[in-house]
Design a protein around this motif. Sequence first.
Motif, PDB file in Angstrom:
ATOM      1  N   SER A  86     -11.391   4.632  -9.126  1.00  0.00           N
ATOM      2  CA  SER A  86     -11.719   5.912  -8.676  1.00  0.00           C
ATOM      3  C   SER A  86     -11.371   6.904  -7.495  1.00  0.00           C
ATOM      4  O   SER A  86     -11.564   7.820  -7.746  1.00  0.00           O
ATOM      5  N   THR A  87     -11.357   5.874  -6.747  1.00  0.00           N
ATOM      6  CA  THR A  87     -10.582   6.639  -5.895  1.00  0.00           C
ATOM      7  C   THR A  87      -9.070   7.262  -5.979  1.00  0.00           C
ATOM      8  O   THR A  87      -8.226   8.155  -5.384  1.00  0.00           O
ATOM      9  N   ILE A  88      -8.509   6.313  -6.307  1.00  0.00           N
ATOM     10  CA  ILE A  88      -6.869   5.956  -6.332  1.00  0.00           C
ATOM     11  C   ILE A  88      -6.913   7.574  -7.963  1.00  0.00           C
ATOM     12  O   ILE A  88      -5.957   8.508  -7.902  1.00  0.00           O
ATOM     13  N   SER A 115       2.743   3.494 -11.813  1.00  0.00           N
ATOM     14  CA  SER A 115       1.119   3.202 -13.132  1.00  0.00           C
ATOM     15  C   SER A 115       0.140   1.964 -12.143  1.00  0.00           C
ATOM     16  O   SER A 115       0.878   1.696 -11.165  1.00  0.00           O
ATOM     17  N   PHE A 116      -0.209   2.289 -12.320  1.00  0.00           N
ATOM     18  CA  PHE A 116      -1.730   1.179 -12.184  1.00  0.00           C
ATOM     19  C   PHE A 116      -1.934   0.502 -13.099  1.00  0.00           C
ATOM     20  O   PHE A 116      -2.444   0.893 -13.976  1.00  0.00           O
ATOM     21  N   GLU A 117      -2.361  -0.758 -12.600  1.00  0.00           N
ATOM     22  CA  GLU A 117      -3.325  -1.569 -13.922  1.00  0.00           C
ATOM     23  C   GLU A 117      -4.736  -1.802 -13.609  1.00  0.00           C
ATOM     24  O   GLU A 117      -4.553  -2.181 -12.294  1.00  0.00           O
ATOM     25  N   ARG A 130       1.170  -1.038   0.229  1.00  0.00           N
ATOM     26  CA  ARG A 130      -0.261  -0.156   0.043  1.00  0.00           C
ATOM     27  C   ARG A 130       0.985   1.244  -0.069  1.00  0.00           C
ATOM     28  O   ARG A 130       2.063   1.263   0.372  1.00  0.00           O
ATOM     29  N   THR A 131       0.172   2.419  -0.689  1.00  0.00           N
ATOM     30  CA  THR A 131       0.821   3.779   0.262  1.00  0.00           C
ATOM     31  C   THR A 131       0.341   4.243   1.460  1.00  0.00           C
ATOM     32  O   THR A 131      -0.258   3.640   1.946  1.00  0.00           O
ATOM     33  N   THR A 132       1.385   5.546   1.611  1.00  0.00           N
ATOM     34  CA  THR A 132       1.264   5.948   2.928  1.00  0.00           C
ATOM     35  C   THR A 132      -0.411   6.316   2.592  1.00  0.00           C
ATOM     36  O   THR A 132      -0.961   5.572   4.281  1.00  0.00           O
ATOM     37  N   ASN A 133      -1.278   6.370   1.591  1.00  0.00           N
ATOM     38  CA  ASN A 133      -2.980   6.870   2.565  1.00  0.00           C
ATOM     39  C   ASN A 133      -3.447   5.385   1.663  1.00  0.00           C
ATOM     40  O   ASN A 133      -4.513   5.589   2.002  1.00  0.00           O
ATOM     41  N   GLY A 134      -2.668   4.607   1.562  1.00  0.00           N
ATOM     42  CA  GLY A 134      -2.997   3.402   1.794  1.00  0.00           C
ATOM     43  C   GLY A 134      -4.373   2.514   0.017  1.00  0.00           C
ATOM     44  O   GLY A 134      -5.257   1.919   0.142  1.00  0.00           O
ATOM     45  N   LEU A 135      -3.955   3.126  -1.183  1.00  0.00           N
ATOM     46  CA  LEU A 135      -3.675   2.993  -1.861  1.00  0.00           C
ATOM     47  C   LEU A 135      -3.108   1.852  -2.773  1.00  0.00           C
ATOM     48  O   LEU A 135      -1.259   1.842  -2.341  1.00  0.00           O
ATOM     49  N   GLY A 136      -3.372   0.453  -3.729  1.00  0.00           N
ATOM     50  CA  GLY A 136      -2.495   0.010  -4.057  1.00  0.00           C
ATOM     51  C   GLY A 136      -3.468  -1.108  -4.583  1.00  0.00           C
ATOM     52  O   GLY A 136      -5.477  -0.997  -5.255  1.00  0.00           O
ATOM     53  N   PRO A 137      -3.193  -2.550  -5.255  1.00  0.00           N
ATOM     54  CA  PRO A 137      -3.911  -3.588  -6.162  1.00  0.00           C
ATOM     55  C   PRO A 137      -5.400  -4.107  -4.814  1.00  0.00           C
ATOM     56  O   PRO A 137      -4.293  -3.900  -3.405  1.00  0.00           O
TER      57      PRO A 137
END
Length: 207
Positions: free
Chosen positions: A138-140, A170-172, A126-133
């Motif tokens: 829409s959140t990203i 980058s994000f898939e 996760r990133t520091t703000n809790g984003l990831g796979p």
Amino acid sequence: MKRYWILIMAGMATACNQPTQQSGHEADTIHPAAVETAPVTDSTTLIQPGKRIGITVIQANADSLIKIIGKPDFSDAAMGTYLNTWYARHTDGIYQTSIFSQRNMGGPDEAITHVKSVYVTSHAFRTTNGLGPGTQMSTIQNLYTLQHTGTFVKDKDSLDLYEDLKSGISFEAGKDGICRGVLVYAPEDSGAARRSVHSDWTFVAKK
């Protein structure tokens, strides 16, 4: 060295103990809402755009890292470039970590294979703000300036690629709008950003 070994083993264990993906990048068993804002509690699973994922640092010596991690489950090399991939439980089709590295051919540091990008699909990262796979795209998109650069295609499945080249991430995304994988590289390194870690998928660039 002992501390470094412990860190990487902890990170790999965390990733390998995540629920497995269904084949063909289908929906994960964890509901996206449950992982969208998951806090980062371990530096070995932290995603830092433009810098690192876990202990895999951009521009670090990939050879030294691989000696600690162990033999990859898949490797491909050509003209001083290397792609190494590890799968959770060493089985294709489950969570994967891929490291792309390159030698500076003819340069004074030619003996060193530098990490150019690192890619993960496990929800543990996760990133520091809790984003990831596992996060809704829409959140990203609310937190990154993303450009849709193309689509990976395999049979009837597809993965849309979105990049924030300035930030170095980058994000898939799958057809359901959920992030399936995250790629980190040096900011503005378009070569690393657009180099595929999917050996059996075809990339169709966005026109």
